[in-house]
Structure formats: structure tokens, C-alpha cells
Design an enzyme around this catalytic site. Structure first.
Site, mmCIF file in Angstrom:
data_model
loop_
_atom_site.group_PDB
_atom_site.id
_atom_site.type_symbol
_atom_site.label_atom_id
_atom_site.label_comp_id
_atom_site.label_asym_id
_atom_site.label_seq_id
_atom_site.Cartn_x
_atom_site.Cartn_y
_atom_site.Cartn_z
ATOM 1 N N HIS A 141 9.764 30.970 24.216
ATOM 2 C CA HIS A 141 10.818 30.434 25.079
ATOM 3 C C HIS A 141 11.794 29.621 24.234
ATOM 4 O O HIS A 141 11.501 28.500 23.844
ATOM 5 C CB HIS A 141 10.192 29.571 26.165
ATOM 6 C CG HIS A 141 11.093 29.305 27.327
ATOM 7 N ND1 HIS A 141 12.419 28.981 27.192
ATOM 8 C CD2 HIS A 141 10.853 29.324 28.657
ATOM 9 C CE1 HIS A 141 12.949 28.799 28.383
ATOM 10 N NE2 HIS A 141 12.019 29.002 29.296
ATOM 11 N N HIS A 170 17.029 27.197 27.765
ATOM 12 C CA HIS A 170 16.985 26.144 28.784
ATOM 13 C C HIS A 170 16.592 24.768 28.256
ATOM 14 O O HIS A 170 15.938 23.998 28.946
ATOM 15 C CB HIS A 170 16.053 26.552 29.930
ATOM 16 C CG HIS A 170 16.373 27.904 30.470
ATOM 17 N ND1 HIS A 170 15.510 28.961 30.360
ATOM 18 C CD2 HIS A 170 17.491 28.383 31.068
ATOM 19 C CE1 HIS A 170 16.064 30.026 30.894
ATOM 20 N NE2 HIS A 170 17.267 29.712 31.329
ATOM 21 N N TYR A 228 14.503 23.906 25.904
ATOM 22 C CA TYR A 228 13.181 23.742 25.314
ATOM 23 C C TYR A 228 13.314 23.591 23.797
ATOM 24 O O TYR A 228 14.391 23.751 23.231
ATOM 25 C CB TYR A 228 12.271 24.912 25.685
ATOM 26 C CG TYR A 228 11.772 24.817 27.115
ATOM 27 C CD1 TYR A 228 10.571 24.190 27.406
ATOM 28 C CD2 TYR A 228 12.511 25.330 28.166
ATOM 29 C CE1 TYR A 228 10.114 24.084 28.697
ATOM 30 C CE2 TYR A 228 12.076 25.235 29.473
ATOM 31 C CZ TYR A 228 10.874 24.603 29.733
ATOM 32 O OH TYR A 228 10.437 24.500 31.019
#
Length: 89
Positions: A25, A28, A30
């Protein structure tokens, strides 16, 4: 290096449990996305211009992500699926 090793370890555990692949990921806000974003990656103010992850070149900002992908590949082998989630912004 420790963070990259943890991505590889987590992926290896997934492989040992029978999963076909993992998704890293990098979106967003992160951890991995914060390295990619030149507005969020202000490490030069913390560590100086010589920092390898400084906000300038994309190849340098992408280094933690690419290191994580390579580490997962090394830990899990060529048949294990790896995807990367990225922002479009």
C-alpha cells in the site's frame, strides 16, 4: 532497512499461509506514499540535502517502495504475486 525487512517478512508469512500474493500500500498517505510525495517528503530539512530519500528526483523518492518490492520478491520467489497500490493524485 528495517521497514523493508518487515514488508518482506509479512509477505513471506502470507506466502507460507497459502496466499498467492500481496499488495504493498503506497497510497493515501501511508508510509510508502509519504516517501513518493515531494510535498510530504521533507526529509532534507531533517537530515540534510545528502539524504538518499530527499524530495528531488522521483527515482530517489521511490527507492523505499522499490526496495520493498525487491525484498518481497526475494523472500517469496518469482511465482508470488506483488501489486502496488498508488494514488492518482
Amino acid at each position: 532497512e528495517e521497514v523493508v525487512a518487515r514488508f518482506a517478512h509479512a509477505a513471506k508469512v502470507c506466502a507460507e499461509c497459502g496466499f498467492d500474493g500481496v499488495q504493498l500500500h503506497a497510497a493515501h498517505g501511508y508510509l510508502l506514499s509519504s516517501f513518493l510525495n515531494p510535498r510530504a517528503n521533507n526529509r532534507a530539512s531533517l537530515f540534510g540535502e545528502g539524504d538518499p530519500y530527499h524530495a528531488g528526483e522521483l527515482t530517489r523518492r521511490a527507492r523505499p517502495l522499490m526496495d520493498a518490492v525487491r525484498a518481497v520478491r526475494a523472500a517469496c520467489g518469482p511465482a508470488f504475486c506483488i501489486s502496488v497500490k498508488l494514488n492518482s493524485a
